[in-house]
Every structure is written in C-alpha cells, then in structure tokens.
Design a protein around this motif. Sequence first.
Motif, PDB file in Angstrom:
ATOM      1  N   ILE A 133       0.839  -1.197   0.000  1.00  0.00           N
ATOM      2  CA  ILE A 133       0.000   0.000   0.000  1.00  0.00           C
ATOM      3  C   ILE A 133       0.876   1.249   0.000  1.00  0.00           C
ATOM      4  O   ILE A 133       1.567   1.544   0.982  1.00  0.00           O
ATOM      5  CB  ILE A 133      -0.934   0.030   1.230  1.00  0.00           C
ATOM      6  N   LEU A 134       0.826   1.991  -1.098  1.00  0.00           N
ATOM      7  CA  LEU A 134       1.574   3.251  -1.222  1.00  0.00           C
ATOM      8  C   LEU A 134       0.603   4.370  -1.593  1.00  0.00           C
ATOM      9  O   LEU A 134       0.890   5.242  -2.387  1.00  0.00           O
ATOM     10  CB  LEU A 134       2.664   3.108  -2.291  1.00  0.00           C
ATOM     11  N   ARG A 135      -0.530   4.340  -0.978  1.00  0.00           N
ATOM     12  CA  ARG A 135      -1.643   5.252  -1.306  1.00  0.00           C
ATOM     13  C   ARG A 135      -1.509   6.580  -0.555  1.00  0.00           C
ATOM     14  O   ARG A 135      -1.138   6.616   0.616  1.00  0.00           O
ATOM     15  CB  ARG A 135      -2.942   4.555  -0.902  1.00  0.00           C
ATOM     16  N   GLY A 136      -1.807   7.682  -1.251  1.00  0.00           N
ATOM     17  CA  GLY A 136      -1.947   8.985  -0.597  1.00  0.00           C
ATOM     18  C   GLY A 136      -0.676   9.549  -0.005  1.00  0.00           C
ATOM     19  O   GLY A 136      -0.721  10.204   1.041  1.00  0.00           O
ATOM     20  N   TYR A 144       5.634  -8.891  -4.127  1.00  0.00           N
ATOM     21  CA  TYR A 144       4.220  -8.523  -4.118  1.00  0.00           C
ATOM     22  C   TYR A 144       3.530  -8.858  -5.436  1.00  0.00           C
ATOM     23  O   TYR A 144       4.104  -8.723  -6.515  1.00  0.00           O
ATOM     24  CB  TYR A 144       4.068  -7.019  -3.828  1.00  0.00           C
ATOM     25  N   ASP A 145       2.263  -9.256  -5.310  1.00  0.00           N
ATOM     26  CA  ASP A 145       1.408  -9.481  -6.473  1.00  0.00           C
ATOM     27  C   ASP A 145       0.756  -8.191  -6.932  1.00  0.00           C
ATOM     28  O   ASP A 145       0.436  -8.019  -8.113  1.00  0.00           O
ATOM     29  CB  ASP A 145       0.299 -10.483  -6.132  1.00  0.00           C
ATOM     30  N   ALA A 146       0.514  -7.270  -5.984  1.00  0.00           N
ATOM     31  CA  ALA A 146      -0.219  -6.037  -6.263  1.00  0.00           C
ATOM     32  C   ALA A 146       0.427  -4.863  -5.540  1.00  0.00           C
ATOM     33  O   ALA A 146       0.948  -5.023  -4.422  1.00  0.00           O
ATOM     34  CB  ALA A 146      -1.677  -6.179  -5.812  1.00  0.00           C
ATOM     35  N   ILE A 147       0.400  -3.690  -6.191  1.00  0.00           N
ATOM     36  CA  ILE A 147       0.870  -2.453  -5.559  1.00  0.00           C
ATOM     37  C   ILE A 147      -0.195  -1.383  -5.769  1.00  0.00           C
ATOM     38  O   ILE A 147      -0.663  -1.156  -6.890  1.00  0.00           O
ATOM     39  CB  ILE A 147       2.217  -1.970  -6.119  1.00  0.00           C
ATOM     40  N   ASP A 148      -0.562  -0.709  -4.679  1.00  0.00           N
ATOM     41  CA  ASP A 148      -1.574   0.346  -4.699  1.00  0.00           C
ATOM     42  C   ASP A 148      -0.879   1.708  -4.677  1.00  0.00           C
ATOM     43  O   ASP A 148      -0.335   2.120  -3.655  1.00  0.00           O
ATOM     44  CB  ASP A 148      -2.485   0.189  -3.478  1.00  0.00           C
ATOM     45  N   PHE A 149      -0.888   2.402  -5.827  1.00  0.00           N
ATOM     46  CA  PHE A 149      -0.308   3.739  -5.955  1.00  0.00           C
ATOM     47  C   PHE A 149      -1.394   4.817  -6.011  1.00  0.00           C
ATOM     48  O   PHE A 149      -1.120   5.933  -6.471  1.00  0.00           O
ATOM     49  CB  PHE A 149       0.511   3.832  -7.246  1.00  0.00           C
TER      50      PHE A 149
END
Length: 233
Positions: free
Chosen positions: A44-47, A63-68
């Motif tokens: 999680i790299l959100r906000g 990681y399978d997913a990254i949240d930008f």
Amino acid sequence: HKCHNTRAKKSTVCSSLYIHMRLSAELLGQAEQRPNPLGERELILRGLAIPMIEHLGATRDAYDAIDFCDNRITTIGNFPRLKRLSNLMFMNNAIEHIDAINMSKNVPNLSCLILTNNSISGLHEVANMGKACPKLEFLSLLGNPIIRRQHYRLYTILKIPTLKVLDFIKVKEAEREKAQRLGKSAAGAALEGDVRIEAREAMANASKTFEPGEGRTAEEAFATSFTPETSES
C-alpha cells in the motif's frame, strides 16, 4: 498568537515535506502490506504525494499487487524486474504516459491495470498499453479524457486483444468482431494515421520538456533512472 504561529510553521514544514515525498527504500520498508480480497500480497503506497516511481527493487519482487492510488505520478515506468507483479492501481494520479519498453521488459505478467481518474488523452497511449502489457485482462480508464474520443472502446479492444473487462464492463465477442472490422476499414486506417501523428507530437513535446538527468528516449530514461541495485542484470 505565539502558539498559533508555531503550529502554523510546523504545519508549513510538514506540508513541504509531504509535497516532496519521494519513494525511497525506507518508505517502502515502512509501508503497509496486506493480503487483498483476491488473496494477493499487496503493498500500500496510497496517498503519499509520490511524484514518480523509483527504488522498487527494494521490494525484492515480493508482491502481487501495488496500490499507488492518490499520488502525483505522471508516468508509469522506471520499474525494475518484477515478474510476480500482476496488479497495479493508479487511481487519482496525473498519469499521461506509459513507458511500453520498460513495462513489457520488467513487468511481463501484469494482468490488471486501474487508471481511473488520470490524464490520459491520446489513443497512442492505448497502443502503448498493448505493447507494455501482453497479458492485460482488466483495464479501467474511466475519468480520463481519452474515453471521450471517437472509437475509444473499439480501438482499445483492438489494440489490447487480451482484455476481458474494460472500464468494468465485460468485453463481448461482438465487440471484438466490430473492433476487427474497424481495424480493416478506411475509418480505421484514418484513425491509425491520427494516432501516429499524436504519438510523434507527444514524443516531440516530451523531448522539449525533459528534466536534466533524464533520458530523452525511453531507452535513455531506462538507462539513467535505474541504479545498479534495481536494474535488471
């Protein structure tokens, strides 16, 4: 008044630090990580007001997913080799461009790309996505200027034949057939001509506005952006 002024100064300093947040190895180490509803391991790299993608080699392809989401990223690129990564979320950024060379080489298994509410306007960027993501199945471009372009949906289906869902609507077989007909038609040929012009103009504008130290071309950007630790050997 003195306390108020002190608080105001602290707030200004904090805001300044927030505005200039860089995606450092330290920040990556402190970021939240969790299983998402799909059972994927997600970072999680959100906000965080991140302006660009960098130092992702520090994730060690874990990681399978990254949240930008909710950052200030303008270009999708500068990725190290991340074979495991299949899901990228960039909702609410300022993305205008995708580096197809970098993405196809270093994120070869990307299947889901969420670009809702960004600044993609040219159909040439759809063609870039097709080259960048040979396994892409799920794409959202809702909230981008491009969705108002004539033939947007059919052109996207044509250029990314692996797509199963576009803008949260399932791609139907009838749409695939219609997209193929568009590609073979005079209207499709004219559209391709316009897209090539768009691509040349975008490249010329990028050359005029590049930042010192960055490569003018995708190849030069790749060479200058990576450190030995994060680039593919």
